[in-house]
Design an enzyme around this catalytic site. Structure first.
Site, PDB file in Angstrom:
ATOM      1  N   PHE A 122       0.850  -1.189   0.000  1.00 13.72           N
ATOM      2  CA  PHE A 122       0.000   0.000   0.000  1.00 13.72           C
ATOM      3  C   PHE A 122       0.886   1.240   0.000  1.00 13.72           C
ATOM      4  CE2 PHE A 122      -4.562   0.918   0.758  1.00 13.72           C
ATOM      5  CZ  PHE A 122      -5.089  -0.285   0.323  1.00 13.72           C
ATOM      6  N   GLN A 153      -7.819  14.483   3.706  1.00 13.57           N
ATOM      7  CA  GLN A 153      -7.111  13.695   2.693  1.00 13.57           C
ATOM      8  C   GLN A 153      -7.900  13.618   1.386  1.00 13.57           C
ATOM      9  OE1 GLN A 153      -6.372   9.165   3.155  1.00 13.57           O
ATOM     10  NE2 GLN A 153      -4.391  10.178   3.099  1.00 13.57           N
ATOM     11  N   HIS A 195      -8.103  11.324  -1.916  1.00 14.98           N
ATOM     12  CA  HIS A 195      -7.676  10.016  -2.414  1.00 14.98           C
ATOM     13  C   HIS A 195      -7.478  10.113  -3.918  1.00 14.98           C
ATOM     14  CE1 HIS A 195      -7.586   5.757  -3.315  1.00 14.98           C
ATOM     15  NE2 HIS A 195      -7.592   5.481  -2.029  1.00 14.98           N
ATOM     16  N   LEU A 230     -15.084   4.981  -4.415  1.00 17.54           N
ATOM     17  CA  LEU A 230     -13.655   4.687  -4.315  1.00 17.54           C
ATOM     18  C   LEU A 230     -13.217   3.508  -5.180  1.00 17.54           C
ATOM     19  CD1 LEU A 230     -11.002   5.402  -2.692  1.00 17.54           C
ATOM     20  CD2 LEU A 230     -11.537   3.393  -1.345  1.00 17.54           C
ATOM     21  N   GLU A 249      -6.879   1.784  -3.262  1.00 19.71           N
ATOM     22  CA  GLU A 249      -5.440   1.874  -3.495  1.00 19.71           C
ATOM     23  C   GLU A 249      -4.857   0.480  -3.735  1.00 19.71           C
ATOM     24  OE1 GLU A 249      -3.594   4.735  -0.982  1.00 19.71           O
ATOM     25  OE2 GLU A 249      -1.894   3.431  -0.609  1.00 19.71           O
ATOM     26  N   ARG A 264      -0.834   9.281  -0.548  1.00 15.10           N
ATOM     27  CA  ARG A 264      -1.979   9.831  -1.268  1.00 15.10           C
ATOM     28  C   ARG A 264      -1.861  11.320  -1.555  1.00 15.10           C
ATOM     29  NH1 ARG A 264      -6.387   6.308   2.153  1.00 15.10           N
ATOM     30  NH2 ARG A 264      -5.877   4.365   1.081  1.00 15.10           N
ATOM     31  N   HIS A 291     -11.403  12.163   1.012  1.00 11.06           N
ATOM     32  CA  HIS A 291     -11.442  10.772   1.449  1.00 11.06           C
ATOM     33  C   HIS A 291     -11.228  10.540   2.942  1.00 11.06           C
ATOM     34  CE1 HIS A 291     -11.127   6.442   1.182  1.00 11.06           C
ATOM     35  NE2 HIS A 291      -9.935   6.467   1.748  1.00 11.06           N
ATOM     36  N   ARG A 331      -2.770  10.683   6.218  1.00 13.07           N
ATOM     37  CA  ARG A 331      -2.868   9.287   6.673  1.00 13.07           C
ATOM     38  C   ARG A 331      -2.365   8.326   5.601  1.00 13.07           C
ATOM     39  NH1 ARG A 331      -6.661   5.079   5.935  1.00 13.07           N
ATOM     40  NH2 ARG A 331      -8.210   6.344   4.832  1.00 13.07           N
TER      41      ARG A 331
HETATM   42  C1  LIG Z   1     -14.820   3.608   0.202  1.00  9.78           C
HETATM   43  C2  LIG Z   1     -13.875   3.623   1.359  1.00  9.78           C
HETATM   44  C3  LIG Z   1     -12.870   2.693   1.437  1.00  9.78           C
HETATM   45  C4  LIG Z   1     -11.993   2.699   2.516  1.00  9.78           C
HETATM   46  N1  LIG Z   1     -11.014   1.751   2.571  1.00  9.78           N
HETATM   47  C5  LIG Z   1     -10.198   1.713   3.652  1.00  9.78           C
HETATM   48  C6  LIG Z   1      -9.223   0.676   3.773  1.00  9.78           C
HETATM   49  O1  LIG Z   1      -9.095  -0.214   2.929  1.00  9.78           O
HETATM   50  N2  LIG Z   1      -8.414   0.705   4.854  1.00  9.78           N
HETATM   51  C7  LIG Z   1      -8.520   1.649   5.819  1.00  9.78           C
HETATM   52  O2  LIG Z   1      -7.773   1.594   6.801  1.00  9.78           O
HETATM   53  N3  LIG Z   1      -9.456   2.636   5.738  1.00  9.78           N
HETATM   54  C8  LIG Z   1     -10.303   2.670   4.684  1.00  9.78           C
HETATM   55  N4  LIG Z   1     -11.252   3.656   4.606  1.00  9.78           N
HETATM   56  C9  LIG Z   1     -11.440   4.586   5.747  1.00  9.78           C
HETATM   57  C10 LIG Z   1     -12.186   3.864   6.861  1.00  9.78           C
HETATM   58  O3  LIG Z   1     -13.120   2.973   6.310  1.00  9.78           O
HETATM   59  C11 LIG Z   1     -12.929   4.817   7.793  1.00  9.78           C
HETATM   60  O4  LIG Z   1     -12.093   5.860   8.185  1.00  9.78           O
HETATM   61  C12 LIG Z   1     -13.410   4.078   9.041  1.00  9.78           C
HETATM   62  O5  LIG Z   1     -14.092   2.892   8.683  1.00  9.78           O
HETATM   63  C13 LIG Z   1     -14.289   4.955   9.913  1.00  9.78           C
HETATM   64  O6  LIG Z   1     -14.872   4.157  10.924  1.00  9.78           O
HETATM   65  P1  LIG Z   1     -15.625   4.807  12.158  1.00  9.78           P
HETATM   66  O7  LIG Z   1     -16.008   3.667  13.031  1.00  9.78           O
HETATM   67  O8  LIG Z   1     -14.813   5.877  12.737  1.00  9.78           O
HETATM   68  O9  LIG Z   1     -16.912   5.498  11.535  1.00  9.78           O
HETATM   69  P2  LIG Z   1     -18.102   5.017  10.472  1.00  9.78           P
HETATM   70  O10 LIG Z   1     -17.832   3.645  10.008  1.00  9.78           O
HETATM   71  O11 LIG Z   1     -18.179   6.104   9.530  1.00  9.78           O
HETATM   72  O12 LIG Z   1     -19.322   4.945  11.426  1.00  9.78           O
HETATM   73  C14 LIG Z   1     -19.940   6.091  11.974  1.00  9.78           C
HETATM   74  C15 LIG Z   1     -21.103   5.654  12.835  1.00  9.78           C
HETATM   75  O13 LIG Z   1     -21.625   6.773  13.526  1.00  9.78           O
HETATM   76  C16 LIG Z   1     -23.018   6.776  13.459  1.00  9.78           C
HETATM   77  N5  LIG Z   1     -23.474   8.173  13.590  1.00  9.78           N
HETATM   78  C17 LIG Z   1     -22.959   9.271  12.987  1.00  9.78           C
HETATM   79  N6  LIG Z   1     -23.649  10.372  13.354  1.00  9.78           N
HETATM   80  C18 LIG Z   1     -24.597   9.956  14.224  1.00  9.78           C
HETATM   81  C19 LIG Z   1     -25.637  10.610  14.939  1.00  9.78           C
HETATM   82  N7  LIG Z   1     -25.859  11.929  14.838  1.00  9.78           N
HETATM   83  N8  LIG Z   1     -26.441   9.866  15.741  1.00  9.78           N
HETATM   84  C20 LIG Z   1     -26.270   8.520  15.835  1.00  9.78           C
HETATM   85  N9  LIG Z   1     -25.312   7.863  15.164  1.00  9.78           N
HETATM   86  C21 LIG Z   1     -24.491   8.563  14.382  1.00  9.78           C
HETATM   87  C22 LIG Z   1     -23.344   6.128  12.136  1.00  9.78           C
HETATM   88  O14 LIG Z   1     -24.645   5.581  12.144  1.00  9.78           O
HETATM   89  C23 LIG Z   1     -22.264   5.046  12.067  1.00  9.78           C
HETATM   90  O15 LIG Z   1     -22.696   3.885  12.733  1.00  9.78           O
HETATM   91  C24 LIG Z   1     -12.128   3.673   3.535  1.00  9.78           C
HETATM   92  C25 LIG Z   1     -13.151   4.611   3.440  1.00  9.78           C
HETATM   93  C26 LIG Z   1     -13.997   4.596   2.357  1.00  9.78           C
HETATM   94  C27 LIG Z   1     -15.060   5.649   2.262  1.00  9.78           C
END
Ligand SMILES: Cc1cc2nc3c(=O)[nH]c(=O)nc-3n(C[C@H](O)[C@H](O)[C@H](O)COP(=O)(O)OP(=O)(O)OC[C@H]3O[C@@H](n4cnc5c(N)ncnc54)[C@H](O)[C@@H]3O)c2cc1C
Length: 566
Positions: A117, A231, A233, A243, A246, A277, A345, A380
């Site tokens: 990566f 960031q 992407h 997306l 990568e 990135r 991203h 990142r």
């Molecule tokens: C397409 C894509 C591919 C990616 N690929 C990778 C990868 O291969 N490797 C990597 O390391 N990272 C990757 N990332 C980044 C990574 O996926 C995210 O940064 C990470 O999953 C975020 O997780 P989180 O638990 O912080 O939040 P999220 O998974 O975004 O979850 C947020 C949660 O908060 C809740 N929420 C938000 N606001 C409220 C509210 N007001 N009231 C109640 N609930 C609320 C939502 O319902 C949800 O359950 C990728 C991102 C994307 C978009």
């Protein structure tokens, strides 16, 4: 109004929130834990993570190497004590998720496979084909729902957290099914609400990543850190922004300009398509600005060429990418190149926490993308986000559980709850103004996409700030057409827009103040990194007037800032 009481409230059911729930219950199964999520947990953005989760899993790799790659990738703005803790704890999480059912892809001899990566000097991305987040989330959700002391509030929208005497005591949330607001009393809150990418027009992120938790913590008095670092992407599919992982370049994909050149040779001769990135996104944007993008119906783009990988490898390693390219891009990567361009991203910034995920507010914790510890500094590395969600989600769960076990409930003032009800239902839902939220939202996204994008300039940032502040005024005159309560999407959109406008303001103000270029923050008028004046984190506090910025030093343990070349 109904009141619920739980020892710990976790807002968010993505990777960070679910991991926190599991960790908290493993500290004590006497604790009563609730997970509140505006989406069904398996619709959280984490499910979309594709390419992999970074961890040191081989003898030839080392913690120091992973830490150094991360610090260099971060353009030396990461706090190195946090990075060292992070890399040491990441492998454990891969093994745990494996035990909980995550089907990691394998080498022929049965080991967990790892792919290269960007910015990593060793193949470090553990992956489950190109649906890593999907499988991690299913494993974690299965685990979290197996405990009888974890209760899920699915499709509940948190509107505010309640802080009294600098202590988190509860929150307010709307049950979406009925549209009623209810109060929650607690001893500890974990924010795990994800990023704020939807302040931008062209982004890889779900429509629901609107930064709610960052904004709620900010309103409650917690500082937001390093919000100028967003960031971009390099490979957002044109025109949707979905997306293309990568991992596609990790497997050997090329980037080409309109002359058919692998232009990365002019920007990062050694790492080429596997530079970090920020470096690649700038290179792509520069090619486009210099007229070497390919012309298409949605404006100039760059070509991602996977054809030489062959159908078999694409089907085995990148099946989702092929599917997405065919269905959403109208091209089959086995035969054609994929049209891409940089897309917003990741939020490197977020709610400031220490290594225990504590915020300056007692009993308030933050983990995952909404938090800023800071592991990612100014940029990142791929795979480090899902890993961070697991490592620090676990820390947040453990710390909140220890805190909740030794503290008691505080009364929630009725006045605070009534004031929130008034704000949401009278001032927003009851408003009969002549503005509409989708109009203001699209305007905000356009401003962010044009003036607070990959290359930034003082006068444009000033302009953007002025325009966002005007939008904040217009927001006050907004009308939600649908006045009903159950599943009122218009009301929720309006609440999310309110959060995003404040986050767009903080992002732009922090970017305007930082007169240097570092990581993802690239100023045309200040093109150099300036360690003498800017090797420091930005903190933004809400005040009655404009946000107040303060600065704190970066923690350096082993790696003093050095030139960053790839
Ligand atoms: C397409 C894509 C591919 C990616 N690929 C990778 C990868 O291969 N490797 C990597 O390391 N990272 C990757 N990332 C980044 C990574 O996926 C995210 O940064 C990470 O999953 C975020 O997780 P989180 O638990 O912080 O939040 P999220 O998974 O975004 O979850 C947020 C949660 O908060 C809740 N929420 C938000 N606001 C409220 C509210 N007001 N009231 C109640 N609930 C609320 C939502 O319902 C949800 O359950 C990728 C991102 C994307 C978009």
């Amino acid at each position: 109004m109904e009141k619920h009481t739980h020892d710990i409230l976790i807002i968010g059911a993505g990777l960070a929130g679910l991991r926190a729930a599991v960790a908290a219950t493993e500290i004590s199964n006497n604790l009563d834990i609730a997970v509140i999520s505006k989406l069904h947990p398996l619709r959280s953005h984490s499910v979309c993570a594709q390419g992999g989760t970074g961890a040191v899993m081989r003898e030839k790799d080392s913690f120091d190497l992973h830490a150094f790659d991360t610090v260099k990738g971060a353009d030396y703005l990461a706090d190195q004590d946090a990075v060292e803790f992070f890399v040491k704890n990441s492998p454990k999480e891969i093994v745990l998720t494996e035990h909980w059912g995550c089907p990691w892809s394998r080498t022929p001899d049965g080991k967990i496979d790892q792919r290269p990566f960007g910015g990593h000097t060793f193949p470090r991305a553990c992956f489950a084909a190109d649906m890593t987040g999907f499988h991690e989330m299913h494993a974690l959700y299965g685990k979290a729902t197996s405990y009888s002391n974890v209760k899920f509030y699915d499709e509940w929208f948190a509107t505010s957290i309640i802080v009294e005497n600098n202590t988190a005591v509860g929150l307010t949330a709307i049950e979406m099914k009925t549209g009623k607001m209810q109060a929650f009393q607690t001893k500890a809150i974990i924010m795990a609400t994800g990023g704020h990418e939807r302040i931008y027009e062209f982004t890889t992120f779900s429509h629901t990543t609107t930064g709610d938790g960052m904004a709620m913590a900010y309103y409650a008095g917690a500082p937001l850190m390093d919000m100028e670092f967003v960031q971009f992407h390099p490979t957002g599919l044109v025109p949707s922004g979905v997306l293309i992982t990568e991992g596609a370049r990790g497997e050997g994909g090329f980037l080409l300009n309109s002359k058919g050149e692998r232009f990365m040779k002019n920007y990062a001769a050694e790492k080429m398509e596997l530079a970090p990135r920020d470096v690649i996104s700038r290179a792509e944007q520069a090619e486009i600005l210099d007229g070497r993008g390919l012309e298409g119906p949605y404006g100039p783009y760059i070509a991602l060429d996977l054809r030489h990988l062959g159908e078999e490898k694409i089907n085995e390693r990148l099946p989702l990418i092929r599917d997405v390219a065919i269905k959403l891009g109208g091209v089959d990567p086995v035969k054609e190149y994929i049209p891409i361009r940089p897309a917003a991203h990741y939020s490197m910034g977020g709610i400031r926490t220490n290594m225990k995920t504590e915020t300056p507010i007692k009993g308030l914790y933050a983990a995952g993308e909404c938090a800023c510890i800071s592991v990612h500094g100014a940029n990142r590395l791929g795979t480090n986000s899902t890993a961070e969600c697991l490592v620090f989600g676990a820390v947040a769960g453990e710390e909140a559980a220890k805190h909740a076990s030794n503290s008691s409930f505080h009364e929630i003032s009725q006045q605070t709850v009534l004031a929130e009800e008034k704000r949401v239902f009278d001032e927003i839902l009851g408003n009969e103004g002549d503005e509409r939220s989708p109009v203001i939202r699209d305007e905000m996204r356009r401003i962010m996409n044009t003036k607070v994008w990959i290359f930034r300039k003082g006068d444009e940032l000033e302009n953007a700030l002025k325009e966002i502040r005007q939008l904040k005024q217009r927001f006050k005159k907004m009308k939600v057409e649908d006045k009903s309560r159950p599943f009122n999407g218009g009301l929720l959109d309006a609440l999310q827009l309110g959060f995003m406008l404040d986050l767009a303001e903080v992002t732009t103000l922090s970017a305007l103040a930082r007169t240097e270029s570092r990581g993802a923050h690239s100023r045309r008028d200040y093109p150099k990194r300036d360690d003498e004046h800017w090797l420091k984190h930005t903190l933004a506090y809400q005040t009655k007037d404009d946000p107040r910025l303060e600065y704190i030093p970066v923690t350096i343990t082993k790696w003093p800032p050095a030139a960053r070349t790839y």
